[in-house]
Design an enzyme around this catalytic site. Structure first.
Site, PDB file in Angstrom:
ATOM      1  N   LYS A 175       3.111   2.961 -12.953  1.00 17.22           N
ATOM      2  CA  LYS A 175       3.359   1.872 -13.898  1.00 17.22           C
ATOM      3  C   LYS A 175       2.906   2.329 -15.279  1.00 17.22           C
ATOM      4  CE  LYS A 175       1.283  -1.429 -15.847  1.00 17.22           C
ATOM      5  NZ  LYS A 175       2.113  -1.551 -17.083  1.00 17.22           N
ATOM      6  N   GLU A 250     -10.456   6.311 -16.061  1.00 18.77           N
ATOM      7  CA  GLU A 250     -10.896   6.939 -17.305  1.00 18.77           C
ATOM      8  C   GLU A 250     -10.594   5.961 -18.426  1.00 18.77           C
ATOM      9  OE1 GLU A 250     -12.751   9.446 -17.529  1.00 18.77           O
ATOM     10  OE2 GLU A 250     -12.597  10.003 -15.415  1.00 18.77           O
ATOM     11  N   CYS A 284      -8.517   8.552 -26.763  1.00 18.30           N
ATOM     12  CA  CYS A 284      -9.809   8.149 -26.210  1.00 18.30           C
ATOM     13  C   CYS A 284     -10.883   9.169 -26.543  1.00 18.30           C
ATOM     14  CB  CYS A 284      -9.710   7.944 -24.701  1.00 18.30           C
ATOM     15  SG  CYS A 284      -9.069   9.372 -23.805  1.00 18.30           S
ATOM     16  N   GLU A 384     -15.361   0.893 -29.836  1.00 20.89           N
ATOM     17  CA  GLU A 384     -14.171   1.724 -29.976  1.00 20.89           C
ATOM     18  C   GLU A 384     -13.155   1.043 -30.895  1.00 20.89           C
ATOM     19  OE1 GLU A 384     -11.479   4.446 -27.043  1.00 20.89           O
ATOM     20  OE2 GLU A 384     -11.739   2.352 -26.447  1.00 20.89           O
TER      21      GLU A 384
END
Length: 483
Positions: A175, A250, A284, A384
């Site tokens: 997906k 992750e 990331c 973040e």
């Protein structure tokens, strides 16, 4: 009319039961529709899982060399299509052509790598305490795995999940993120052309709550591999754990680069600038914190500000340094953090403004931002951002720099710029991060070594890529053969 892309289930291209589709827009020019994709239902996802489960035994029993041959053929097809894949990735995600081409090549290399690894899968032979017993281990596939991937590396991350899963003999349901699903669709098209048996790999687009929820909950799924935000990844891990599925997540990062007085400041500026502003900061592993020794702090701030101001911004298919954000919501998130940082008292040295008018009128463009005078308790230093925003913090010693590097909830990638071997070794030894680099940017990964994070960057269960990428997708059986 834009192309309508169907799901890929049991070897067939099929429409969703919902009968509805969603559009993917070019982030550099939102008047352009890149393609239409299926707004799939949980029933669509369930059919994909059932197809994968049905195909498990045949695929697992196929010799590794034969599975590897299909992966190798897939790599060759992708290689033949590299130029088209690169342009497609740029149009749907916004990366520059250079960045997109590098990502496509990574996907090609990953499939070649695991094509070879499929032939090497095996176990170990151990000495037994009995003279009449042969003792050995063997690797077996998990069964059916669900792969949930993000938009920021829309072909590389699907590749580094799909290739080892298939090499190890698993069947899979992929997906992709809805913001950039086209290149992963083309990846499934290449697998189909390469002769992948029906049901072995399946592809379903749609919302995370509708499709992703079914994949993590379905009893036929034996493992879930997810890459995305910490918030969503935590929910995925908790849902998968309910029936003891193997899970690998992750997630986010708040990655530091420590700059010490022994470093060449110009080199440090280039390392931090490339890590912070490459791929529009949408990685990331992007560097979002420069932790700089006071002896070179002012010089560094001046240098990295100039670096940011010289970045040429525009559509990724033109000769520019930085493309747009992938969506308006991502752009708004970056702009929100710029405002938060200013409100908290950080000094905006440059950038942080949305670009509008002329070639920017229909795109999600922002100037790369540099903040100085950042305290470690500011949100800009702790949370973040996922955009081209760099926070610069001042420290008075290596020890303080290492302490600040570790003083966040994340631990994905970290680097230091220094000519002091002791500092380099102490940093690599003590930084709380799954990836530690010396005199390199925080972004950029080799495909044959493990990748993963600590703390809230990862479930820290299994690593991705290299041999570690196969570990997640296999179980070890120990055999006692008494003859």
């Amino acid at each position: 009319m834009p192309t309508t892309h169907r799901n890929y289930v049991d070897g067939e291209w099929v429409e969703s039961r919902s009968g509805e589709t969603f559009e993917v827009l070019n982030p550099a020019n939102t008047t352009e529709v890149v393609g239409e994709f299926q707004s799939s239902t949980s029933e669509d996802a369930e059919e994909a899982v059932e197809a994968a489960v049905t195909a498990e035994d045949e695929w697992a029993s196929m010799p590794g060399t034969e599975r590897g041959a299909i992966l190798k053929e897939t790599a060759q097809i992708l290689e033949d299509q590299k130029e088209d894949l690169t342009e497609t990735l740029t149009r749907e995600e916004g990366k520059t052509l250079g960045e997109a081409g590098g990502e496509v090549q990574r996907a090609i290399d990953i499939f070649y790598y695991y094509a070879q690894k499929a032939s090497d899968l095996g176990g170990t032979v151990k000495s037994s305490s009995s003279t009449d017993t042969e003792l050995y281990t063997k690797k077996e596939p998990l069964g059916t795995v669900a792969l949930i991937t993000p938009w920021n590396y829309p072909i590389a991350i699907p590749a580094w999940k799909l290739a080892p899963a298939l090499a190890a003999g698993n069947t899979a349901v992929l997906k992709p993120a809805s913001a950039a699903p086209t290149v992963s669709w083309k990846l499934l098209e290449a697998l189909d052309e390469a002769g992948l048996p029906d049901g072995v790999a399946n592809y379903v687009t749609g919302s995370g709550s509708e499709v992703g929820g079914m994949l993590t909950d379905h009893e036929g799924v034996d493992g879930v591999s997810f890459t995305g935000s910490t918030q969503v990844g935590t929910a995925v891990a908790q849902a998968a754990a309910d029936d003891l599925k193997r899970v690998q997540c992750e997630m986010g990062g708040k990655n530091p680069t420590v700059v010490m007085p022994s470093a060449d400041v110009d080199e440090a500026v280039d390392i931090v600038g490339a890590g912070a502003f490459g791929v529009t900061g949408q990685a990331c592993t992007a560097c979002s914190r420069a932790i700089v020794h006071e002896d070179v702090y002012d010089e560094f701030v001046e240098g990295v500000t100039e670096y940011a101001e010289t970045i040429e911004i525009g559509p990724g298919d033109e000769d520019v340094d930085m493309g747009p954000h992938v969506t308006n919501s991502e752009l708004e998130g970056t702009l929100e953090y710029v405002g938060i940082a200013e409100d908290e008292g950080a000094t905006l040295e440059t950038g942080g403004e949305r670009l509008t008018g002329d070639e920017y009128a229909d795109g999600y463009y922002v100037e790369p931002a540099v903040f100085s005078d950042v305290d470690n308790d500011m949100r800009i230093a702790q949370e973040e951002v996922f955009g081209p925003v760099l926070a610069v913090l001042k420290v008075s010693s290596f020890e303080e720099g290492l302490e600040l590097a570790n003083d966040v909830d994340y631990g994905l990638s970290a680097s230091i710029v220094t000519d002091d071997l002791t500092e380099a070794n102490q940093f690599a030894e003590n930084v709380e991060s799954g990836v530690a680099k010396v005199n390199e940017k925080t972004t950029g990964l080799e495909l044959h070594v493990p990748f993963g994070g600590y703390k809230e960057s990862s479930t820290d269960t299994y690593r991705e890529q290299g041999d570690a990428g196969l570990d997640f997708f296999t179980s070890t059986k120990t055999v006692y053969m008494n003859y």
